[in-house]
Design a protein around this motif. Structure first.
Motif, PDB file in Angstrom:
ATOM      1  N   GLY A 254       0.806  -1.176  -0.139  1.00 35.21           N
ATOM      2  CA  GLY A 254      -0.093  -0.037  -0.020  1.00 35.21           C
ATOM      3  C   GLY A 254       0.786   1.248   0.113  1.00 35.21           C
ATOM      4  N   VAL A 255       0.063   2.334  -0.076  1.00 34.36           N
ATOM      5  CA  VAL A 255       0.730   3.586   0.233  1.00 34.36           C
ATOM      6  C   VAL A 255       0.240   4.173   1.232  1.00 34.36           C
ATOM      7  CG1 VAL A 255       0.992   6.001  -0.965  1.00 34.36           C
ATOM      8  CG2 VAL A 255       1.050   3.737  -2.355  1.00 34.36           C
ATOM      9  N   ASP A 256       1.018   4.884   2.078  1.00 32.54           N
ATOM     10  CA  ASP A 256       1.042   5.662   3.417  1.00 32.54           C
ATOM     11  C   ASP A 256       0.121   6.780   3.214  1.00 32.54           C
ATOM     12  OD1 ASP A 256       1.101   7.498   5.887  1.00 32.54           O
ATOM     13  OD2 ASP A 256       1.565   5.615   6.730  1.00 32.54           O
ATOM     14  N   PRO A 257      -1.124   7.306   3.844  1.00 34.23           N
ATOM     15  CA  PRO A 257      -1.868   8.275   3.185  1.00 34.23           C
ATOM     16  C   PRO A 257      -0.751   9.664   3.346  1.00 34.23           C
ATOM     17  CG  PRO A 257      -3.188   6.986   4.843  1.00 34.23           C
ATOM     18  CD  PRO A 257      -1.926   6.310   4.824  1.00 34.23           C
ATOM     19  N   LEU A 258       0.080   9.613   4.211  1.00 32.98           N
ATOM     20  CA  LEU A 258       0.997  10.842   4.459  1.00 32.98           C
ATOM     21  C   LEU A 258       1.612  11.237   3.092  1.00 32.98           C
ATOM     22  CD1 LEU A 258       2.685  12.680   6.384  1.00 32.98           C
ATOM     23  CD2 LEU A 258       4.310  11.122   6.629  1.00 32.98           C
ATOM     24  N   PHE A 259       1.841  10.046   2.169  1.00 40.16           N
ATOM     25  CA  PHE A 259       2.379  10.076   0.816  1.00 40.16           C
ATOM     26  C   PHE A 259       1.403  10.363  -0.293  1.00 40.16           C
ATOM     27  CE2 PHE A 259       5.724   8.121   3.435  1.00 40.16           C
ATOM     28  CZ  PHE A 259       6.572   9.020   3.634  1.00 40.16           C
ATOM     29  N   GLY A 260       0.387   9.799  -0.168  1.00 42.61           N
ATOM     30  CA  GLY A 260      -0.778   9.969  -1.025  1.00 42.61           C
ATOM     31  C   GLY A 260      -1.549   8.642  -1.276  1.00 42.61           C
ATOM     32  N   THR A 261      -2.022   8.374  -2.267  1.00 41.79           N
ATOM     33  CA  THR A 261      -2.758   7.208  -2.464  1.00 41.79           C
ATOM     34  C   THR A 261      -1.967   6.190  -3.375  1.00 41.79           C
ATOM     35  OG1 THR A 261      -3.903   8.324  -4.250  1.00 41.79           O
ATOM     36  CG2 THR A 261      -4.940   8.499  -1.746  1.00 41.79           C
ATOM     37  N   LEU A 262      -2.962   5.103  -3.868  1.00 46.34           N
ATOM     38  CA  LEU A 262      -2.170   4.001  -4.686  1.00 46.34           C
ATOM     39  C   LEU A 262      -2.415   4.736  -6.097  1.00 46.34           C
ATOM     40  CD1 LEU A 262      -1.012   1.510  -5.261  1.00 46.34           C
ATOM     41  CD2 LEU A 262      -3.294   0.127  -5.456  1.00 46.34           C
ATOM     42  N   GLU A 263      -3.561   5.519  -6.178  1.00 40.47           N
ATOM     43  CA  GLU A 263      -3.943   6.374  -7.392  1.00 40.47           C
ATOM     44  C   GLU A 263      -2.809   7.322  -7.591  1.00 40.47           C
ATOM     45  OE1 GLU A 263      -5.998   5.755  -5.123  1.00 40.47           O
ATOM     46  OE2 GLU A 263      -6.985   4.118  -6.287  1.00 40.47           O
ATOM     47  N   ASP A 264      -2.010   7.958  -6.688  1.00 41.60           N
ATOM     48  CA  ASP A 264      -1.191   8.954  -6.848  1.00 41.60           C
ATOM     49  C   ASP A 264       0.114   8.072  -7.321  1.00 41.60           C
ATOM     50  OD1 ASP A 264      -2.199  11.131  -6.013  1.00 41.60           O
ATOM     51  OD2 ASP A 264      -1.812  10.834  -3.853  1.00 41.60           O
ATOM     52  N   PHE A 265       0.224   7.099  -6.746  1.00 43.79           N
ATOM     53  CA  PHE A 265       1.559   6.300  -7.264  1.00 43.79           C
ATOM     54  C   PHE A 265       1.356   5.835  -8.822  1.00 43.79           C
ATOM     55  CE2 PHE A 265       2.958   2.044  -8.556  1.00 43.79           C
ATOM     56  CZ  PHE A 265       4.467   2.036  -8.389  1.00 43.79           C
ATOM     57  N   GLU A 266       0.571   5.407  -9.165  1.00 41.98           N
ATOM     58  CA  GLU A 266       0.060   5.022 -10.670  1.00 41.98           C
ATOM     59  C   GLU A 266       0.247   6.284 -11.645  1.00 41.98           C
ATOM     60  OE1 GLU A 266      -3.838   3.463 -10.426  1.00 41.98           O
ATOM     61  OE2 GLU A 266      -3.567   1.603  -9.647  1.00 41.98           O
ATOM     62  N   ARG A 267      -0.109   7.461 -11.159  1.00 40.09           N
ATOM     63  CA  ARG A 267       0.089   8.623 -11.962  1.00 40.09           C
ATOM     64  C   ARG A 267       1.670   8.881 -11.970  1.00 40.09           C
ATOM     65  NH1 ARG A 267      -4.785  10.493  -9.670  1.00 40.09           N
ATOM     66  NH2 ARG A 267      -3.634  11.362  -7.741  1.00 40.09           N
TER      67      ARG A 267
ATOM     68  N   ALA B 201       4.602 -15.080   1.218  1.00 44.39           N
ATOM     69  CA  ALA B 201       4.117 -13.618   1.474  1.00 44.39           C
ATOM     70  C   ALA B 201       4.758 -12.575   0.920  1.00 44.39           C
ATOM     71  CB  ALA B 201       3.441 -13.492   2.758  1.00 44.39           C
ATOM     72  N   MET B 202       6.154 -12.674   1.433  1.00 39.34           N
ATOM     73  CA  MET B 202       7.103 -11.380   1.097  1.00 39.34           C
ATOM     74  C   MET B 202       7.603 -11.576  -0.385  1.00 39.34           C
ATOM     75  SD  MET B 202       7.653  -9.555   3.896  1.00 39.34           S
ATOM     76  CE  MET B 202       9.332  -9.038   3.800  1.00 39.34           C
ATOM     77  N   LEU B 203       7.628 -12.491  -0.843  1.00 40.61           N
ATOM     78  CA  LEU B 203       7.910 -12.565  -2.539  1.00 40.61           C
ATOM     79  C   LEU B 203       6.573 -11.932  -3.103  1.00 40.61           C
ATOM     80  CD1 LEU B 203       9.833 -15.927  -2.650  1.00 40.61           C
ATOM     81  CD2 LEU B 203      10.739 -13.808  -2.852  1.00 40.61           C
ATOM     82  N   ASP B 204       5.649 -12.507  -2.659  1.00 34.87           N
ATOM     83  CA  ASP B 204       4.307 -12.070  -3.366  1.00 34.87           C
ATOM     84  C   ASP B 204       4.035 -10.477  -3.336  1.00 34.87           C
ATOM     85  OD1 ASP B 204       1.898 -12.946  -4.762  1.00 34.87           O
ATOM     86  OD2 ASP B 204       0.764 -11.845  -2.912  1.00 34.87           O
ATOM     87  N   ALA B 205       4.485  -9.853  -2.342  1.00 34.60           N
ATOM     88  CA  ALA B 205       4.631  -8.389  -2.130  1.00 34.60           C
ATOM     89  C   ALA B 205       5.558  -7.832  -3.429  1.00 34.60           C
ATOM     90  CB  ALA B 205       5.147  -7.721  -0.859  1.00 34.60           C
ATOM     91  N   ILE B 206       6.728  -8.471  -3.368  1.00 36.60           N
ATOM     92  CA  ILE B 206       7.629  -7.813  -4.556  1.00 36.60           C
ATOM     93  C   ILE B 206       7.002  -8.066  -5.954  1.00 36.60           C
ATOM     94  CG2 ILE B 206       9.822  -8.361  -5.863  1.00 36.60           C
ATOM     95  CD1 ILE B 206      10.877  -9.350  -3.085  1.00 36.60           C
ATOM     96  N   ARG B 207       6.302  -9.287  -6.155  1.00 33.55           N
ATOM     97  CA  ARG B 207       5.645  -9.533  -7.470  1.00 33.55           C
ATOM     98  C   ARG B 207       4.458  -8.578  -7.780  1.00 33.55           C
ATOM     99  NH1 ARG B 207       4.004 -14.076  -5.962  1.00 33.55           N
ATOM    100  NH2 ARG B 207       5.864 -15.330  -6.859  1.00 33.55           N
ATOM    101  N   THR B 208       3.798  -8.110  -6.697  1.00 38.41           N
ATOM    102  CA  THR B 208       2.612  -7.165  -6.840  1.00 38.41           C
ATOM    103  C   THR B 208       3.310  -5.975  -7.274  1.00 38.41           C
ATOM    104  OG1 THR B 208       1.306  -7.907  -4.821  1.00 38.41           O
ATOM    105  CG2 THR B 208       1.041  -5.848  -5.559  1.00 38.41           C
ATOM    106  N   TRP B 209       4.194  -5.390  -7.065  1.00 38.67           N
ATOM    107  CA  TRP B 209       4.939  -4.270  -7.425  1.00 38.67           C
ATOM    108  C   TRP B 209       5.472  -4.191  -8.855  1.00 38.67           C
ATOM    109  CZ3 TRP B 209       3.390   0.272  -5.217  1.00 38.67           C
ATOM    110  CH2 TRP B 209       2.854   0.375  -3.918  1.00 38.67           C
ATOM    111  N   PHE B 210       6.135  -5.306  -9.068  1.00 35.94           N
ATOM    112  CA  PHE B 210       6.465  -5.694 -10.584  1.00 35.94           C
ATOM    113  C   PHE B 210       5.467  -5.560 -11.227  1.00 35.94           C
ATOM    114  CE2 PHE B 210      10.509  -8.217  -9.210  1.00 35.94           C
ATOM    115  CZ  PHE B 210      11.272  -7.189  -8.607  1.00 35.94           C
ATOM    116  N   ASP B 211       4.323  -6.321 -11.160  1.00 35.76           N
ATOM    117  CA  ASP B 211       3.097  -6.333 -11.960  1.00 35.76           C
ATOM    118  C   ASP B 211       2.426  -4.893 -12.105  1.00 35.76           C
ATOM    119  OD1 ASP B 211       3.356  -9.069 -11.982  1.00 35.76           O
ATOM    120  OD2 ASP B 211       1.711  -9.408 -10.657  1.00 35.76           O
TER     121      ASP B 211
END
Length: 523
Positions: free
Chosen positions: A73-86, A184-194
């Motif tokens: 996820g993205v901490d609200p302090l830094f924004g949202t997942l939509e902010d990351f996508e942009r 679970a940790m490797l799946d977190a890496i995979r999520t960001w790669f995807d």
């Protein structure tokens, strides 16, 4: 795709962003993802190839994001997942790559995994973290010292066992030997790669698989009191364990499933022979770039520096690609360590040695450590081990972009004090041909134009008590680099046309000026 396209990092330059201090978009005094997006053109103008962003995951911020409570996820302090996508779309639209930070050795104690783990000894996630009974005397299971001071073991009254943490008590150690936690940790890496991320900088990997069954760590007989109390012991049981290299192997195998393969940059502090093992050991895959920190704390002396370069080149495994770094969010700024007058020489060294360089935000401006008043200290390391020069706040202060209030970084109150001298602002340096910013831009343009400076071989030419000279060669092209680490003129001893001088006079010939770095096309 060509091999060069697949291995873009061999000719590329990485730029580290500490997101709390790059650009604030909402006036809360803390930088964020939208702020980063708004300043991407600075990086394009600078000439870097990739952006590495320090953690912005959800976190209680006990260690400013290195205590992760949600790996995807993205901490609200830094924004949202939509902010990351942009942001990632904007980065890729500019032809840049994006690396994120991955923190494998520990989570936050507020992560749901750990909350479940500590809830009961028979909880399914109990073994996702490292728990042990007390020693026979009732104390901690081993003598290990945490990086931030104190025992690495913290007592849990509810379940009457100790849990392990290599840093703060709020950062419990994940048990990579548990298959479910590992997956679970490797799946977190995979999520960001995807999601399109081009790679990771992997944090503190040497701590990822400590082995309490090996017992106490031995005392380091050579410890001089520096670096914090954890340095009093050798990490024989707690660092660089064999299981770590199997963890790295799985990360790399996952990264290689993508086209192009994702880049993994590993942070592992240790002796040189320990660090180079992270390129791959005993038939296992390693990182493409285990961070090389030899220069980040080195004495600023030409013979010392030349010796470190030679030692590193000699230690690299066959086919391994080198890398260099002079600063990051944990260590004193190079302009403070080497002196303001030497900042240009340091930049020339970083950007002309063989291998992939990483620039820490603000070093392209010659930023120095900023004094932090005692009542403004934020760093938990300084709070736990005060007065030893360990305060990382000094190098995490926000960038000043212009001469407006708070340097254009924020419309609110910045989270840390800032250096607001006009000379260190991006705006002032952009318009000054002799500025540190424009020196970096010229060096990066030269790197891009000269394969000898990216893909070329390295050879030491000469070194003395004040200067260091080396050559880079690619095909028939030979380029020499002469660095004067003193405040007096020195012979250049390189015959050829000057391609760049840190003095700003690229037509300069004759002796090296005091504090000059010069790049020469050798005859």
């Amino acid at each position: 795709m060509t091999d060069r396209g697949r291995e873009w990092w061999k000719t590329g330059v990485i730029y580290q962003i500490y997101p709390r201090s790059f650009q604030d978009s909402d006036g809360d005094g803390v930088g964020d993802l939208a702020g980063i997006e708004s300043r991407l053109d600075h990086l394009v103008d600078l000439g870097v190839d990739a952006v590495w962003i320090s953690p912005f995951y959800p976190s209680p911020m006990a260690d400013f994001g290195y205590d992760v409570s949600d790996y995807t996820g993205v901490d609200p302090l830094f924004g949202t997942l939509e902010d990351f996508e942009r942001l990632i779309a904007a980065i890729h639209a500019r032809g840049l790559k994006l690396l994120l930070d991955f923190v494998p050795s520990h989570s936050s104690d507020q992560h749901p995994w750990f909350q479940a783990s500590r809830s009961a000894r028979d909880d399914p996630k109990r073994d996702w973290y490292v728990w042990r009974d007390p020693a026979p005397d009732g104390g901690p299971p081993t003598n290990w010292i945490a990086e931030f001071g104190g025992s690495t073991w913290d007592w849990d009254d509810a379940t009457e066992q100790y849990y392990l943490h290599s840093f703060l008590p709020e950062q419990p150690t994940i048990n990579w030997r548990n298959p479910a936690a590992r997956a679970a940790m490797l799946d977190a890496i995979r999520t960001w790669f995807d999601r399109g991320v081009d790679g990771f900088r992997v944090d503190a990997i040497e701590h990822a698989a400590p082995d309490p069954e090996k017992g106490d760590n031995p005392v380091d007989p050579d410890w001089d009191g520096g670096g914090g109390p954890a340095r009093a012991h050798l990490g024989a049981a707690s660092k660089h364990q064999p299981e770590v290299f199997r963890v790295v192997d799985e990360m790399r195998r996952l990264a290689e499933r993508y086209d192009p393969p994702r880049l993994l940059v590993g942070e592992a502090y240790g002796r040189l022979e320990e660090v180079v093992r992270y390129y791959g050991a005993e038939g296992l895959h390693g990182f493409q770039l285990p961070f090389n920190f030899l220069l980040i704390g080195a004495e600023w002396d030409p013979r010392v520096i030349a010796g470190l370069v030679e030692a590193y080149e000699a230690a690299l495994p066959e086919g391994a690609w080198p890398n260099w770094v002079l600063g990051n969010h944990d260590r004193h700024r190079i302009a403070s360590r080497a002196g303001r007058a030497q900042a240009g020489v340091a930049a020339t060294l970083l950007l002309t040695l063989r291998g992939t360089p990483t620039i820490y935000q603000g070093d392209e401006l010659g930023m120095e450590n900023v004094e932090i008043p005692p009542d403004r200290v934020q760093d938990p390391w300084e709070k736990r081990v005060p007065g030893q020069g360990l305060n990382r706040d000094q190098v995490r202060t926000p960038l000043a972009w212009d001469g407006t209030a708070h340097g254009g970084f924020t419309t609110g109150a910045p989270w840390l004090p800032m250096d607001l001298r006009p000379a260190v602002t991006v705006e002032a340096q952009r318009g000054d041909p002799a500025s540190m910013l424009n020196l970096h831009r010229r060096l990066l343009r030269l790197r891009r134009a000269e394969p000898a400076l990216t893909l070329g071989d390295y050879r030491t030419i000469s070194v003395d008590d004040a200067s260091f000279r080396f050559a880079r060669s690619h095909g028939s092209r030979r380029i020499g680099v002469a660095l004067n680490l003193s405040d007096r003129p020195r012979p250049v001893d390189l015959n050829g046309a000057t391609l760049l001088s840190t003095t700003g006079d690229d037509a300069l010939t004759g002796d090296l000026a005091p504090n000059e770095g010069r790049v020469v096309a050798l005859d």
